[in-house]
Design an enzyme around this catalytic site. Structure first.
Site, PDB file in Angstrom:
ATOM      1  N   ASP A 149      34.208  33.167  46.466  1.00  0.00           N
ATOM      2  CA  ASP A 149      35.620  33.362  46.125  1.00  0.00           C
ATOM      3  C   ASP A 149      36.279  32.048  45.692  1.00  0.00           C
ATOM      4  O   ASP A 149      37.440  31.783  46.015  1.00  0.00           O
ATOM      5  CB  ASP A 149      36.395  33.993  47.297  1.00  0.00           C
ATOM      6  CG  ASP A 149      37.517  34.918  46.823  1.00  0.00           C
ATOM      7  OD1 ASP A 149      37.806  34.937  45.614  1.00  0.00           O
ATOM      8  OD2 ASP A 149      38.111  35.605  47.680  1.00  0.00           O
ATOM      9  N   HIS A 190      37.975  44.742  43.265  1.00  0.00           N
ATOM     10  CA  HIS A 190      38.492  43.505  43.869  1.00  0.00           C
ATOM     11  C   HIS A 190      39.914  43.742  44.395  1.00  0.00           C
ATOM     12  O   HIS A 190      40.664  44.538  43.835  1.00  0.00           O
ATOM     13  CB  HIS A 190      38.489  42.396  42.801  1.00  0.00           C
ATOM     14  CG  HIS A 190      38.908  41.065  43.314  1.00  0.00           C
ATOM     15  ND1 HIS A 190      40.232  40.719  43.468  1.00  0.00           N
ATOM     16  CD2 HIS A 190      38.174  40.006  43.721  1.00  0.00           C
ATOM     17  CE1 HIS A 190      40.286  39.485  43.957  1.00  0.00           C
ATOM     18  NE2 HIS A 190      39.058  39.030  44.117  1.00  0.00           N
TER      19      HIS A 190
HETATM   20 MN    MN Z   1      38.531  37.076  44.961  1.00  0.00          MN
END
Ligand code: MN
Length: 334
Positions: free
Chosen positions: A296, A173
């Site tokens: 997200d 990430h």
């Molecule tokens: Mn993220």
């Protein structure tokens, strides 16, 4: 159609408190300092974001119902424990994993999780990967560099050995660019998610490929967000220029082409991208079986992510794969 979103963020109160201590210290990394001035700042504009990050229970699930997300795969938000000294980082990763496992146990049909590790101490991280597996979490998360170090370094072999032994994938990430490269990103907000995060995380993925990590650990599975951090767009050129460098003796030949490792060892997610052009290119380059839906949350507008997925110009088979089937297969869900 069932929707599983796999890059969904949370934080524990203790980690949020420890971040503030790091942000208040004179030797804070310059990229992380910028985060402290933007989305980590205690401002009225950030209040909803921060309360959503802390909620891994009923409030989150009620929001998922409203938006139409069947399952969130949660992970400790960036930069996680990767800004702490090794002992604190190792302890806080374990505590966050315990809290995450408890949230998943309370709502197993709605929440799943990827566990955090502290790459500062690779041997402890390898032990934590075993524990992540035993807690019922489905993979792990690493937020790119740790004090400027990338995972291709030989000291990280125990992490990859543990990943292969457990079969757990790693979500690589984003975070802000490493201290050694961050200076030109500090102007104009370039360090942030629109550009610097992808440069940093794409670099990390390319370091793993070009270092031969996947030749040594062929079973590794890496998940990249944000439509592969730009790599699908460049893959043909990456191969082409790699082959030239091999021919002139500038780099060592790998057993496979960079693109072959990308297709074999990576999958990507739609996190934060609602461009049909980017999705189409990714499907054309990688195949729909390597692309997973992500929203997200709570950083991005998950309602828009759902509208994009539902309205995308895809065959129904492609939509099934991206919406849930690829996640179910990768994470061994149901
Ligand atoms: Mn993220």
């Amino acid at each position: 159609m069932k929707r599983i979103a796999i890059e969904e963020a949370f934080v524990t109160p203790e980690i949020a408190t420890e971040w503030k201590k790091v942000l208040g210290s004179p030797d804070v990394e310059p990229g992380f300092a910028k985060m402290g001035e933007s989305i980590l700042a205690d401002t009225p504009g950030n209040a909803l974001l921060h309360s959503r990050l802390l909620d891994i229970g009923n409030g989150r699930i009620a929001h998922m119902d409203e938006i139409g997300i069947d399952m969130q795969v949660l992970s400790l938000t960036s930069p996680g424990v990767q800004v702490f000294h090794p002992d604190l980082a190792t302890r806080l990763a374990a505590d966050a994993n315990d809290a995450l496992a408890e949230a998943v146990r309370a709502a197993p049909s709605r929440l799943a999780g990827l566990g955090a590790i502290a790459p500062q101490d690779p041997a402890a991280a390898a032990r934590e990967i075993e524990r992540i597996k035993s807690l019922g979490l489905l993979g792990l998360i690493v937020n790119s560099h740790t004090f400027g170090e990338y995972l291709d370094g030989p000291r990280n072999a125990p992490i990859f050995e543990a990943m292969e032994a457990t079969g757990l994938p790693m979500y690589l990430h984003p975070r802000e660019p490493a201290p050694s490269i961050v200076m030109p990103f500090l102007d104009y907000g370039l360090y942030f998610a629109g550009w610097g995060f992808a440069v940093e995380t794409g670099l990390h993925a390319m370091r793993l490929i070009m270092s031969g990590t996947f030749a040594r650990f062929p079973k590794l599975k890496i998940i990249l967000g944000h439509m592969g951090e730009g790599i699908p767009f460049w893959l043909q050129r990456i191969d082409n220029r790699y082959l030239l460098q091999v021919k002139i003796g500038a780099v060592e030949k790998l057993p496979c082409l960079p693109s072959e490792y990308f297709l074999e060892n990576f999958v990507i997610t739609t996190a934060g991208v609602t461009s049909m052009a980017a999705l189409r290119l990714s499907i054309d380059v990688l195949g729909a079986e390597r692309i997973l839906f992500a929203a997200d949350y709570p950083y991005e507008d998950d309602a828009e992510a759902v509208r994009f997925l539902d309205g995308a110009v895809l065959t129904e088979r492609e939509r099934e794969l991206v919406s849930h089937e690829n996640a179910e297969r990768l994470l061994a869900l149901s």
